[in-house]
Design a protein around this motif. Structure first.
Motif, mmCIF file in Angstrom:
data_model
loop_
_atom_site.group_PDB
_atom_site.id
_atom_site.type_symbol
_atom_site.label_atom_id
_atom_site.label_comp_id
_atom_site.label_asym_id
_atom_site.label_seq_id
_atom_site.Cartn_x
_atom_site.Cartn_y
_atom_site.Cartn_z
ATOM 1 N N THR A 1 19.606 24.686 20.451
ATOM 2 C CA THR A 1 20.745 25.476 21.186
ATOM 3 C C THR A 1 21.979 25.652 20.480
ATOM 4 N N SER A 2 22.429 24.541 19.637
ATOM 5 C CA SER A 2 23.650 24.868 18.781
ATOM 6 C C SER A 2 23.245 25.885 17.708
ATOM 7 N N TYR A 3 22.274 25.625 17.021
ATOM 8 C CA TYR A 3 21.606 26.555 15.937
ATOM 9 C C TYR A 3 21.281 27.897 16.382
ATOM 10 N N THR A 4 20.703 28.111 17.655
ATOM 11 C CA THR A 4 20.430 29.488 18.154
ATOM 12 C C THR A 4 21.643 30.367 18.476
ATOM 13 N N LEU A 5 22.984 29.636 19.005
ATOM 14 C CA LEU A 5 24.048 30.341 19.235
ATOM 15 C C LEU A 5 24.745 30.512 17.990
ATOM 16 N N ASP A 6 24.417 29.913 16.891
ATOM 17 C CA ASP A 6 25.309 30.232 15.600
ATOM 18 C C ASP A 6 24.526 31.291 15.061
ATOM 19 N N PRO B 1 24.028 37.253 17.321
ATOM 20 C CA PRO B 1 25.294 38.179 17.294
ATOM 21 C C PRO B 1 26.338 37.543 18.348
ATOM 22 N N GLU B 2 27.469 37.323 18.068
ATOM 23 C CA GLU B 2 28.238 36.842 19.217
ATOM 24 C C GLU B 2 28.453 37.709 20.442
ATOM 25 N N SER B 3 28.327 38.790 20.166
ATOM 26 C CA SER B 3 28.584 39.940 21.490
ATOM 27 C C SER B 3 27.288 40.164 22.091
ATOM 28 N N HIS B 4 26.061 39.576 21.499
ATOM 29 C CA HIS B 4 24.993 39.866 22.414
ATOM 30 C C HIS B 4 24.152 38.463 22.520
ATOM 31 N N ARG B 5 24.739 37.419 22.870
ATOM 32 C CA ARG B 5 24.026 36.066 22.843
ATOM 33 C C ARG B 5 23.316 36.260 23.946
ATOM 34 N N ALA B 6 23.732 36.696 25.143
ATOM 35 C CA ALA B 6 22.957 36.555 26.546
ATOM 36 C C ALA B 6 21.909 37.365 26.438
ATOM 37 N N GLU B 7 21.792 38.718 25.717
ATOM 38 C CA GLU B 7 20.729 39.412 25.521
ATOM 39 C C GLU B 7 19.863 38.759 24.614
ATOM 40 N N TYR B 8 20.140 38.397 23.365
ATOM 41 C CA TYR B 8 19.117 37.648 22.488
ATOM 42 C C TYR B 8 18.639 36.390 23.009
ATOM 43 N N ILE B 9 19.382 35.680 23.856
ATOM 44 C CA ILE B 9 18.773 34.250 24.668
ATOM 45 C C ILE B 9 17.608 34.606 25.383
ATOM 46 N N SER B 10 18.000 35.854 26.342
ATOM 47 C CA SER B 10 16.971 36.080 27.193
ATOM 48 C C SER B 10 15.755 36.954 26.595
ATOM 49 N N ILE B 11 15.927 37.190 25.816
ATOM 50 C CA ILE B 11 14.661 37.990 24.589
ATOM 51 C C ILE B 11 13.926 36.956 24.385
ATOM 52 N N LEU B 12 14.490 35.834 23.626
ATOM 53 C CA LEU B 12 13.779 34.565 23.250
ATOM 54 C C LEU B 12 13.002 33.981 24.223
ATOM 55 N N ASN B 13 13.571 33.845 25.342
ATOM 56 C CA ASN B 13 13.097 33.085 26.497
ATOM 57 C C ASN B 13 11.846 33.953 27.136
ATOM 58 N N GLY B 14 11.907 35.081 26.890
ATOM 59 C CA GLY B 14 11.017 35.915 27.482
ATOM 60 C C GLY B 14 9.606 35.649 26.594
ATOM 61 N N PHE B 15 9.780 35.781 25.145
ATOM 62 C CA PHE B 15 8.969 35.546 24.389
ATOM 63 C C PHE B 15 8.334 34.251 24.500
#
Length: 209
Positions: free
Chosen positions: A105-110, A113-127
């Motif tokens: 979680t720590s590494y992924t958040l780092d 992109p800071e302004s698109h964290r929710a978007e990227y996390i949702s894409i990763l979770n979808g995959f």
């Protein structure tokens, strides 16, 4: 990519775990509850302290080591044959799970992109969800194939060995990660991944004065 490859091999074992616990070991619902409590309790006790620890080290070696250690769980399910040993599996998996939850979680958040964290996390979770589904389905068919030729216990052992092999080999994909965020290279594990430089036989970095 590394996470999805590992997730596929890990989810192969999902149809196998309950069959081992109920059919091979014959554990009751009360025993299953105790196993669950052991895993959750282990994670809760250790996660806070682990999270504080990883803030002060290079996370990549710990991610790699954690993945290697997690790969041994299918072999434990394959060969352990008593309730105390299964309690040990759950404590072990809870501890390693707390490391994985904190550090990834720590590494992924780092790295996203800071302004698109929710978007990227949702894409990763979808995959991840798609990979888990494919892996669990494949694992069920794999076990069914082995059951056609071998007794259930032996079919499970062969299936778990495949899960272990895939998870262990794919752990090395995580060595290609790069630490980000800075200030996390003070731990003892960090020396394992320090780049070698010319004129430095030990591999230690040369810092100009």
């Amino acid at each position: 990519m590394a996470t999805n490859v590992q997730s596929f091999f890990w989810s192969l074992a999902w149809p196998m775990f309950p069959i081992t616990i109920v059919t091979i070991m014959g554990f009751s619902l009360k025993v299953v509850a105790l196993l669950t409590i052991a895993a959750i309790g282990s994670a809760l006790v250790t996660q806070y302290f682990i999270a504080k620890f990883i803030d002060n080290i290079n996370r990549i070696p710990l991610i790699f080591l954690n993945k290697i250690m997690l790969s041994g769980i299918p072999l434990m399910y394959a060969f352990f044959d008593s309730f105390p040993l299964f309690i040990g599996i759950e404590i072990y998996s809870g501890f390693l799970g707390s490391i994985q939850n904190s550090i990834l979680t720590s590494y992924t958040l780092d790295v996203v992109p800071e302004s698109h964290r929710a978007e990227y996390i949702s894409i990763l979770n979808g995959f991840n969800g798609a990979i888990y589904f494919a892996g669990a389905l494949t694992g069920g068919y794999l076990l069914s194939l082995f059951i056609d030729f071998f007794p259930l216990k032996l079919a499970l052992i062969f299936s778990y060995i495949i899960v272990f092999s895939g998870r262990f080999i794919s752990s090395f994909l995580f060595r290609g990660l790069k630490e980000v965020g800075g200030g996390r290279n003070r731990g003892a594990l960090s020396i394992l991944f320090k780049p070698r430089q010319p004129g430095s036989p030990s591999g230690a970095p040369i810092n100009p004065r």
